[in-house]
Design an enzyme around this catalytic site. Structure first.
Site, PDB file in Angstrom:
ATOM      1  N   GLY A 148       7.763  -4.372 -14.259  1.00 36.49           N
ATOM      2  CA  GLY A 148       6.335  -4.215 -14.475  1.00 36.49           C
ATOM      3  C   GLY A 148       5.483  -5.457 -14.287  1.00 36.49           C
TER       4      GLY A 148
ATOM      5  CG  HIS B 146       7.143  -0.717   0.794  1.00 35.45           C
ATOM      6  ND1 HIS B 146       8.161  -0.012   0.184  1.00 35.45           N
ATOM      7  CD2 HIS B 146       7.707  -1.342   1.849  1.00 35.45           C
ATOM      8  CE1 HIS B 146       9.284  -0.201   0.854  1.00 35.45           C
ATOM      9  NE2 HIS B 146       9.045  -1.002   1.873  1.00 35.45           N
TER      10      HIS B 146
ATOM     11  CG  ASP C  27       7.891   3.391   1.433  1.00 37.74           C
ATOM     12  OD1 ASP C  27       7.261   3.267   0.366  1.00 37.74           O
ATOM     13  OD2 ASP C  27       9.106   3.143   1.544  1.00 37.74           O
TER      14      ASP C  27
ATOM     15  CG  LEU D 165       9.614  12.197  -3.001  1.00 39.64           C
ATOM     16  CD1 LEU D 165       9.189  11.051  -2.092  1.00 39.64           C
ATOM     17  CD2 LEU D 165      10.468  13.191  -2.221  1.00 39.64           C
ATOM     18  CB  ILE D 166       4.830  11.477  -5.910  1.00 35.42           C
ATOM     19  CG1 ILE D 166       4.809  10.055  -6.472  1.00 35.42           C
ATOM     20  CG2 ILE D 166       3.680  12.300  -6.461  1.00 35.42           C
ATOM     21  CD1 ILE D 166       4.846   9.947  -7.983  1.00 35.42           C
TER      22      ILE D 166
HETATM   23  C1  GRF Z   1       7.382  -4.553  -6.132  1.00 35.04           C
HETATM   24  O1  GRF Z   1       8.016  -5.399  -5.228  1.00 35.04           O
HETATM   25  C2  GRF Z   1       6.734  -3.412  -5.396  1.00 35.04           C
HETATM   26  O2  GRF Z   1       6.358  -3.730  -4.097  1.00 35.04           O
HETATM   27  C3  GRF Z   1       7.798  -2.365  -5.350  1.00 35.04           C
HETATM   28  O3  GRF Z   1       8.492  -2.501  -6.565  1.00 35.04           O
HETATM   29  C4  GRF Z   1       8.371  -3.836  -7.038  1.00 35.04           C
HETATM   30  C5  GRF Z   1       7.905  -3.743  -8.463  1.00 35.04           C
HETATM   31  O4  GRF Z   1       7.988  -4.983  -9.097  1.00 35.04           O
HETATM   32  N1  GRF Z   1       7.263  -1.055  -5.111  1.00 35.04           N
HETATM   33  P1  GRF Z   1       7.415  -5.170 -10.567  1.00 35.04           P
HETATM   34  O5  GRF Z   1       8.129  -4.167 -11.458  1.00 35.04           O
HETATM   35  O6  GRF Z   1       5.947  -4.947 -10.529  1.00 35.04           O
HETATM   36  O7  GRF Z   1       7.781  -6.574 -10.915  1.00 35.04           O
END
Ligand code: GRF
Length: 193
Positions: free
Chosen positions: A12, A105, A146, A88-89
């Site tokens: 997070g 992403h 994605d 997946l949503i």
């Molecule tokens: C991030 O690298 C984001 O791009 C991907 O998941 C990771 C989440 O990282 N979808 P965090 O939990 O916010 O540190």
């Protein structure tokens, strides 16, 4: 008040940056954090900021009526922000929040996206390819991983001797810098298709 729901499965760190940023912006707030993992670090972060968190596992996610009721009736959510959300949503939710649900992403999509491309898998693939740049993509959420329309990309130059871990750090820095701003902008100027 414009309201965000952050959905996260992991540590997070992006969620924290968004909570911190919106706490300084009048008229906007993170109303509820959703996670699918009881032990995910994002729950502690939500508590630090006094934001309610809700556990929605795979089975609950399939329960259309209760998820939509939570988001619209209980919390009046304007924007769903996926930040490290791994499930997946389902189509009903994509439909209900089309144009109002975004994801981040850790690559320059369409490169290194799709099923199985998450976390260190992405950075390892970038490393192995010998690419000289990587970056992050914020995009709309559709039924496929994605593949939604791109809202913002930011790139970072890589050193030839960067390890996958180092690439991950460089990209995460970009995410922290840009994701909160994209969230604010989309709340201010909602997307319409
Ligand atoms: C991030 O690298 C984001 O791009 C991907 O998941 C990771 C989440 O990282 N979808 P965090 O939990 O916010 O540190």
């Amino acid at each position: 008040m414009k309201k965000v729901s952050i959905w996260a499965s992991g540590g997070g760190s992006n969620a924290r940056c968004i909570m911190e940023h919106l706490s300084t912006v009048p008229g906007m707030e993170v109303a509820v954090v959703v996670t699918n993992r009881a032990k995910s670090g994002v729950r502690d972060i939500a508590r630090e900021y006094g934001i309610p968190d809700v556990l929605i596992g795979k089975d609950q996610l399939a329960d259309q009526d209760s998820v939509l009721q939570l988001l619209s009736d209980n919390y009046d959510v304007d924007l769903i922000v996926l930040a490290g959300w791994l499930l997946l949503i389902p189509p009903y939710l994509v439909d209900a929040y089309r144009g109002r649900m975004i994801n981040i992403h850790p690559s320059l999509l369409p490169k290194y996206g799709g099923p199985g491309m998450y976390g260190m898998h992405v950075h390892q693939a970038v490393h192995d390819s010998g690419d000289e740049v990587s970056g992050m993509t914020v995009h709309h959420v559709t039924e496929q991983y994605d593949e939604g329309g791109i809202i913002l990309q930011a790139r970072v130059a890589l050193d030839p001797d960067d390890s996958p871990q180092r690439i991950a750090e460089r990209v995460l820095q970009l995410e922290h810098r840009y994701y909160p701003i994209v969230v604010e902008e989309l709340l201010r100027f909602p997307y319409s298709s």
